[in-house]
Design a protein around this motif. Structure first.
Motif, PDB file in Angstrom:
ATOM      1  N   ASP A  79      -0.294  -1.368  10.042  1.00  0.00           N
ATOM      2  CA  ASP A  79       0.944  -0.600  10.223  1.00  0.00           C
ATOM      3  C   ASP A  79       0.832   0.823   9.707  1.00  0.00           C
ATOM      4  O   ASP A  79      -0.042   1.170   8.907  1.00  0.00           O
ATOM      5  N   TYR A 124       0.839  -1.192   0.000  1.00  0.00           N
ATOM      6  CA  TYR A 124       0.000   0.000   0.000  1.00  0.00           C
ATOM      7  C   TYR A 124       0.879   1.249   0.000  1.00  0.00           C
ATOM      8  O   TYR A 124       0.422   2.360  -0.123  1.00  0.00           O
ATOM      9  N   ARG A 169       2.353  -2.701  14.129  1.00  0.00           N
ATOM     10  CA  ARG A 169       1.539  -3.892  13.849  1.00  0.00           C
ATOM     11  C   ARG A 169       1.312  -4.734  15.095  1.00  0.00           C
ATOM     12  O   ARG A 169       0.315  -5.439  15.211  1.00  0.00           O
TER      13      ARG A 169
HETATM   14 MG    MG Z   1       0.232  -1.051   5.284  1.00  0.00          MG
END
Ligand code: MG
Ligand code: IMP
Length: 173
Positions: free
Chosen positions: A157, A68, A163
């Motif tokens: 994250d 991403y 995370r």
């Molecule tokens: Mg991410």
């Protein structure tokens, strides 16, 4: 942690929602050949908790879309970084992600897997930023609808950090 602005969902609220989703899934897929597909990396925590609340036999696979990006903004070019190993033909596939935002990731992965002839294809997400949806992808199992804020923790994250937090929080970006 002082980068954390606000805890949106604590461990207990997440756990009871996950239990509820697990019960629904166990009921809906009873007698069916269920294949859980965890979307790496964000869905790892949700999948690990959810699968232990699913009381029927199921298999587990992993799929990873292209990153991403390292920021709260996406690059919007999705490719497959890692494919599943099992054959989905004739199986009841449940794609598991931690969050659905624009819907593009879920849409892309569902289309990819649907081409291979599964018996059925549904999605499960813990978090839904519905106000951000661009692609109208139907997701059957949704934990919480959340506002349009960038969240971390419980697998999610920000630039690969946070995370490991056991709760969902808004981070100072
Ligand atoms: Mg991410
Ligand atoms: P979509 O393709 O826009 O639906 O985005 C889905 C993916 O974006 C998720 O699998 C996450 O990796 C990432 N994402 C979207 N919103 C957030 C957020 O608030 N925090 C962390 N990751 C997010």
């Amino acid at each position: 942690m002082n980068d954390i602005q606000e805890v949106l969902l604590d461990e207990q609220s997440i756990a009871s929602k996950v239990r509820e989703l697990g019960e629904r899934i166990s009921h809906d897929y009873a007698g069916r050949d269920l294949m859980l597909v965890c979307i790496l990396k964000g869905a790892i925590t949700f999948t690990a908790d959810l699968m232990r609340k699913i009381e029927i036999p199921a298999t587990l696979d992993f799929i990873q879309p292209s990153s991403y990006g390292n920021a709260a903004v996406s690059s919007r070019k999705i490719t497959l970084k890692k494919d599943i190993e099992a054959d989905v033909a004739g199986r009841h596939v449940l794609l598991v992600d931690c969050i659905i935002d624009t819907g593009e990731t879920m849409d892309f992965l569902m289309k990819r897997l649907r081409d291979r002839g599964p018996a059925s294809m549904e999605g499960a997400v813990l978090l839904d930023k519905r106000s951000r949806r661009v692609v109208d992808v139907p997701v059957k199992y949704i934990g919480f609808e959340i506002p349009d804020r960038f969240v971390v923790g419980y697998g999610l994250d920000y630039a690969q950090k946070y995370r490991t937090l056991p709760y969902v929080a808004v981070v100072r970006t």
